[in-house]
Design a protein around this motif. Structure first.
Motif, PDB file in Angstrom:
ATOM      1  N   ALA A   1       0.837  -1.152  -0.027  1.00 45.88           N
ATOM      2  CA  ALA A   1       0.119   0.068   0.104  1.00 45.88           C
ATOM      3  C   ALA A   1       1.042   1.331   0.028  1.00 45.88           C
ATOM      4  CB  ALA A   1      -0.955  -0.145   1.334  1.00 45.88           C
ATOM      5  N   ASP A   2       0.715   2.124  -1.120  1.00 41.75           N
ATOM      6  CA  ASP A   2       1.498   3.423  -1.065  1.00 41.75           C
ATOM      7  C   ASP A   2       2.980   3.183  -1.465  1.00 41.75           C
ATOM      8  OD1 ASP A   2      -1.007   4.803  -0.744  1.00 41.75           O
ATOM      9  OD2 ASP A   2      -0.712   4.853   1.340  1.00 41.75           O
ATOM     10  N   ALA A   3       3.305   1.805  -1.684  1.00 41.29           N
ATOM     11  CA  ALA A   3       4.784   1.767  -2.199  1.00 41.29           C
ATOM     12  C   ALA A   3       4.914   2.034  -3.353  1.00 41.29           C
ATOM     13  CB  ALA A   3       5.076   0.137  -2.076  1.00 41.29           C
ATOM     14  N   VAL A   4       6.333   2.288  -3.679  1.00 36.77           N
ATOM     15  CA  VAL A   4       6.654   2.778  -5.154  1.00 36.77           C
ATOM     16  C   VAL A   4       7.837   1.943  -5.689  1.00 36.77           C
ATOM     17  CG1 VAL A   4       6.024   5.228  -4.762  1.00 36.77           C
ATOM     18  CG2 VAL A   4       8.342   4.442  -4.120  1.00 36.77           C
ATOM     19  N   VAL A   5       7.953   1.960  -7.005  1.00 40.61           N
ATOM     20  CA  VAL A   5       9.154   1.459  -7.534  1.00 40.61           C
ATOM     21  C   VAL A   5      10.199   2.394  -7.503  1.00 40.61           C
ATOM     22  CG1 VAL A   5       8.372   1.817 -10.193  1.00 40.61           C
ATOM     23  CG2 VAL A   5      10.000   0.440  -9.563  1.00 40.61           C
ATOM     24  N   GLU A   6      11.266   2.188  -7.251  1.00 43.74           N
ATOM     25  CA  GLU A   6      12.573   3.115  -6.982  1.00 43.74           C
ATOM     26  C   GLU A   6      13.622   2.556  -7.881  1.00 43.74           C
ATOM     27  OE1 GLU A   6      13.692   5.412  -3.288  1.00 43.74           O
ATOM     28  OE2 GLU A   6      14.932   3.721  -3.435  1.00 43.74           O
ATOM     29  N   ALA A   7      14.217   3.632  -8.943  1.00 47.87           N
ATOM     30  CA  ALA A   7      15.132   3.365  -9.744  1.00 47.87           C
ATOM     31  C   ALA A   7      16.193   3.969  -9.099  1.00 47.87           C
ATOM     32  CB  ALA A   7      14.869   3.534 -11.282  1.00 47.87           C
ATOM     33  N   ARG A   8      17.594   3.297  -9.077  1.00 46.35           N
ATOM     34  CA  ARG A   8      18.671   3.909  -8.313  1.00 46.35           C
ATOM     35  C   ARG A   8      19.804   3.996  -9.293  1.00 46.35           C
ATOM     36  NH1 ARG A   8      18.517   0.711  -2.522  1.00 46.35           N
ATOM     37  NH2 ARG A   8      16.568   1.206  -1.741  1.00 46.35           N
ATOM     38  N   CYS A   9      20.393   5.013  -9.531  1.00 48.66           N
ATOM     39  CA  CYS A   9      21.446   5.067 -10.593  1.00 48.66           C
ATOM     40  C   CYS A   9      22.984   4.725 -10.109  1.00 48.66           C
ATOM     41  CB  CYS A   9      21.535   6.680 -11.091  1.00 48.66           C
ATOM     42  SG  CYS A   9      22.809   6.727 -12.597  1.00 48.66           S
ATOM     43  N   ARG A  10      23.569   3.718 -10.560  1.00 51.49           N
ATOM     44  CA  ARG A  10      24.488   3.325 -10.153  1.00 51.49           C
ATOM     45  C   ARG A  10      25.820   4.364 -10.036  1.00 51.49           C
ATOM     46  NH1 ARG A  10      25.481  -2.871 -12.480  1.00 51.49           N
ATOM     47  NH2 ARG A  10      23.543  -3.772 -11.477  1.00 51.49           N
ATOM     48  N   ARG A  11      25.847   5.113 -11.286  1.00 48.63           N
ATOM     49  CA  ARG A  11      26.763   6.121 -11.550  1.00 48.63           C
ATOM     50  C   ARG A  11      26.817   7.172 -10.174  1.00 48.63           C
ATOM     51  NH1 ARG A  11      25.816  10.967 -13.295  1.00 48.63           N
ATOM     52  NH2 ARG A  11      24.035  10.154 -14.518  1.00 48.63           N
ATOM     53  N   ASP A  12      25.517   7.514  -9.988  1.00 45.29           N
ATOM     54  CA  ASP A  12      25.496   8.509  -8.711  1.00 45.29           C
ATOM     55  C   ASP A  12      24.277   7.876  -7.818  1.00 45.29           C
ATOM     56  OD1 ASP A  12      24.990  10.450  -6.877  1.00 45.29           O
ATOM     57  OD2 ASP A  12      25.075  12.013  -8.634  1.00 45.29           O
ATOM     58  N   PRO A  13      24.393   7.254  -6.812  1.00 45.01           N
ATOM     59  CA  PRO A  13      23.541   6.815  -5.920  1.00 45.01           C
ATOM     60  C   PRO A  13      22.498   7.713  -5.289  1.00 45.01           C
ATOM     61  CG  PRO A  13      25.505   5.475  -5.256  1.00 45.01           C
ATOM     62  CD  PRO A  13      26.056   6.755  -6.323  1.00 45.01           C
ATOM     63  N   SER A  14      23.074   8.829  -5.347  1.00 49.81           N
ATOM     64  CA  SER A  14      22.180  10.046  -4.806  1.00 49.81           C
ATOM     65  C   SER A  14      20.993  10.346  -6.021  1.00 49.81           C
ATOM     66  CB  SER A  14      22.663  11.365  -4.423  1.00 49.81           C
ATOM     67  OG  SER A  14      23.282  12.003  -5.727  1.00 49.81           O
TER      68      SER A  14
ATOM     69  N   VAL B   1      23.201   2.577 -15.552  1.00 50.97           N
ATOM     70  CA  VAL B   1      22.647   1.314 -15.232  1.00 50.97           C
ATOM     71  C   VAL B   1      21.737   1.650 -14.076  1.00 50.97           C
ATOM     72  CG1 VAL B   1      22.635  -1.020 -14.269  1.00 50.97           C
ATOM     73  CG2 VAL B   1      24.468  -0.168 -16.178  1.00 50.97           C
ATOM     74  N   TRP B   2      20.550   1.376 -14.031  1.00 54.71           N
ATOM     75  CA  TRP B   2      19.528   1.722 -12.875  1.00 54.71           C
ATOM     76  C   TRP B   2      18.998   0.254 -12.446  1.00 54.71           C
ATOM     77  CZ3 TRP B   2      17.817   6.905 -11.815  1.00 54.71           C
ATOM     78  CH2 TRP B   2      18.418   7.833 -12.682  1.00 54.71           C
ATOM     79  N   ASP B   3      19.193   0.136 -11.007  1.00 52.35           N
ATOM     80  CA  ASP B   3      18.877  -0.876 -10.297  1.00 52.35           C
ATOM     81  C   ASP B   3      17.501  -0.556  -9.841  1.00 52.35           C
ATOM     82  OD1 ASP B   3      21.253  -2.355 -10.248  1.00 52.35           O
ATOM     83  OD2 ASP B   3      21.911  -1.025  -8.970  1.00 52.35           O
ATOM     84  N   LEU B   4      16.723  -1.509  -9.886  1.00 54.81           N
ATOM     85  CA  LEU B   4      15.036  -1.611  -9.440  1.00 54.81           C
ATOM     86  C   LEU B   4      14.747  -2.280  -8.170  1.00 54.81           C
ATOM     87  CD1 LEU B   4      13.491  -2.152 -12.843  1.00 54.81           C
ATOM     88  CD2 LEU B   4      14.274   0.252 -11.959  1.00 54.81           C
ATOM     89  N   TRP B   5      14.078  -1.364  -7.274  1.00 48.72           N
ATOM     90  CA  TRP B   5      13.549  -2.023  -5.898  1.00 48.72           C
ATOM     91  C   TRP B   5      12.215  -1.409  -5.877  1.00 48.72           C
ATOM     92  CZ3 TRP B   5      17.104  -3.456  -2.247  1.00 48.72           C
ATOM     93  CH2 TRP B   5      18.545  -3.781  -2.667  1.00 48.72           C
TER      94      TRP B   5
END
Length: 285
Positions: free
Chosen positions: A174-187, A220-224
């Motif tokens: 509930a209210d979760a999101v998919v989050e893409a995290r950039c490996r080049r810049d984790p921020s 490259v974007w890791d998906l969580w």
């Protein structure tokens, strides 16, 4: 010239169960003979590649069976850290010998659907290495987001999946999101909303949002999956609940052209060597 030939390596047939356990049936091993049927000190030895700690080796009792072969069991309850494990056989203090793969019965892993539990999800898939030896790929995850169908629609990717190893999947999603995290810049992160129905989820991720920060080269974007509860652990999106140890070269998806501030880019999803789902943004070939 001598007529002697090197003995063929021992081989192991592997049988998987739906809980994530494996049984090894070893044959063709030119081993030291025990004094009697009950006098046995053999072991199946699993060695994790690159391990430098005490959890890098697991020894499983190996005993004779009625058909003259040897058998060892790796139950799902044995904690096997994530990684690649090379499979050996040993007797007493003798140097362990590599095993080669025999026949695998992995039918119980196809479309595996683990039951409700909050314990770590154990997945072990045997495979043949490029040198023809037997190894295991092991995963141990909690929570786990299993990727299912992936559809490429214009400049987006639409993904369906199922969440495992949380107590209340509906509340977690509930209210979760998919989050893409950039490996080049984790921020640098991008999010997209989720739709859910019980433990099932789906989302659509626009490539253009990932390409906004692209500056050439490859991103490259890791998906969580990230729950709304800040105290809950995010779940890595991956595909591990089947009998395919390495999906990178098997599950392939075509690139899609996407406009970015830096210029035209290509975007495509793929599975990593760990079977995690990622998206790659890069210059056209």
């Amino acid at each position: 010239m001598s007529d002697a030939t090197e003995a063929a390596p021992a081989r192991a047939d592997c049988v998987a169960d739906s809980a994530g356990g494996l049984t090894f049936h070893v044959s063709d091993w030119a081993r030291p003979q025990p004094g009697s049927y009950d006098d046995w000190s053999g072991a199946l030895v699993l060695v994790r590649r690159g391990a430098e700690t005490s959890d890098g080796e697991v020894r499983l009792p190996l005993g004779p069976t009625g058909n003259g072969r040897l058998q060892a069991a790796l139950p799902s309850t044995v904690a096997l850290p994530e990684g690649r494990w090379d499979v050996h056989v040993a007797y007493g203090d003798a140097e362990p010998q590599r095993l080669v793969p025999g026949l695998n019965d992995l039918r119980s892993l196809v479309d595996r659907r683990p039951g409700p539990s909050t314990s770590p999800l154990s997945v072990r898939i045997p495979y043949a290495t490029k040198h023809g030896n037997l190894s295991l790929r092991s995963w141990r995850r909690v929570p786990h987001a299993e990727a299912g169908e992936i559809r490429l629609e214009g400049g987006t990717m639409a993904v369906r999946g199922r969440l495992y190893r949380v107590e209340y999947p509906s509340d977690w999603l509930a209210d979760a999101v998919v989050e893409a995290r950039c490996r080049r810049d984790p921020s640098v992160m991008r999010t997209a909303p989720l739709e859910s129905d019980g433990p099932e989820f789906s989302f659509t991720l626009p490539y253009a949002e990932l390409a906004e920060s692209w500056g050439g080269g490859a991103d490259v974007w890791d998906l969580w999956l990230r729950p709304a509860d800040e105290g809950a652990v995010p779940a890595r999106l991956a595909r591990i609940l089947d009998d395919v140890a390495d999906k990178k070269e098997i599950f392939t998806y075509p690139p899609r052209e996407v406009s970015a501030p830096h210029g035209t880019a290509h975007a495509r999803p793929y599975y990593t060597g760990d079977n995690d789902l990622v998206v790659r943004i890069e210059a056209p070939a």
